[in-house]
Scaffold this active site. Structure first.
Site, PDB file in Angstrom:
ATOM      1  CE1 TYR A  17       1.006   0.693   4.807  1.00  0.00           C
ATOM      2  CE2 TYR A  17       0.462  -2.085   3.979  1.00  0.00           C
ATOM      3  CZ  TYR A  17       1.135  -0.580   4.992  1.00  0.00           C
ATOM      4  OH  TYR A  17       1.647  -0.332   6.336  1.00  0.00           O
ATOM      5  N   GLY A  18       1.689   1.327   0.007  1.00  0.00           N
ATOM      6  CA  GLY A  18       2.961   1.846   0.348  1.00  0.00           C
ATOM      7  C   GLY A  18       4.147   2.407  -0.993  1.00  0.00           C
ATOM      8  CB  THR A  19       7.474   2.624  -0.397  1.00  0.00           C
ATOM      9  OG1 THR A  19       8.043   1.692   0.615  1.00  0.00           O
ATOM     10  CG2 THR A  19       8.056   3.915   0.581  1.00  0.00           C
ATOM     11  CG  LEU A  20       6.897  -2.735  -1.156  1.00  0.00           C
ATOM     12  CD1 LEU A  20       6.604  -3.894   0.470  1.00  0.00           C
ATOM     13  CD2 LEU A  20       8.382  -2.948  -1.391  1.00  0.00           C
ATOM     14  CD  GLU A  88       7.618  -2.520   4.577  1.00  0.00           C
ATOM     15  OE1 GLU A  88       7.910  -2.013   6.066  1.00  0.00           O
ATOM     16  OE2 GLU A  88       6.956  -3.172   3.796  1.00  0.00           O
TER      17      GLU A  88
END
Length: 144
Positions: A17-20, A88
């Site tokens: 949901y972010g930088t991936l 993470e």
């Protein structure tokens, strides 16, 4: 609310949901060329908080987080899982974790699927609820 954490399941896809997400820096670094499928998906029962250059999903009833369901190539899966855990800052059982890796059902297409999701660890979630900046609408890419 959602299913409890389960032991690792080989090949379980990841909800990112972010930088991936596609187009983001960590997608290029970790996922490019290592996936079978990447599909739009939603995580219900969570909200998104802005972090220092990356977001945190915090489990909250009524919230929704926008992301992608990523299915890794089988031959890439073990190494990818280990690399994402390091990214993470997740180690099973470590109280210093920033995130916890949990199994949740996400909505994809017209159904649901189980996926690994990195959610804010309890201490981080408590701090964010107290003084964090909520990402309105739950979509990290739309915040810009």
């Amino acid at each position: 609310m959602t299913s409890p954490t389960r032991p690792p399941r080989p090949g379980l896809p990841f909800f990112v949901y972010g930088t991936l997400r596609a187009g983001e820096a960590n997608h290029r670094r970790f996922l490019r060329g290592r996936t079978l499928r990447e599909e739009p998906a939603l995580l219900t029962g969570a909200v998104l908080y802005d972090g220092p250059g990356y977001p945190y999903a915090v489990e909250e009833p009524g919230g929704t987080v926008t992301g992608e369901l990523v299915t890794a190539l089988p031959e890439a899966y073990p190494r990818l899982l280990a690399e994402l855990d390091r990214l993470e800052e997740y180690t099973p059982g470590d109280p210093r974790n920033l995130y916890e890796r949990v199994t949740r059902r996400v909505t994809v297409g017209d159904g649901t699927a189980p996926a690994w999701v990195y959610v804010a660890a309890p201490a981080v979630a408590a701090r964010l609820r107290g003084r964090g900046k909520l990402v309105e609408g739950g979509d990290w890419l739309a915040r810009r």
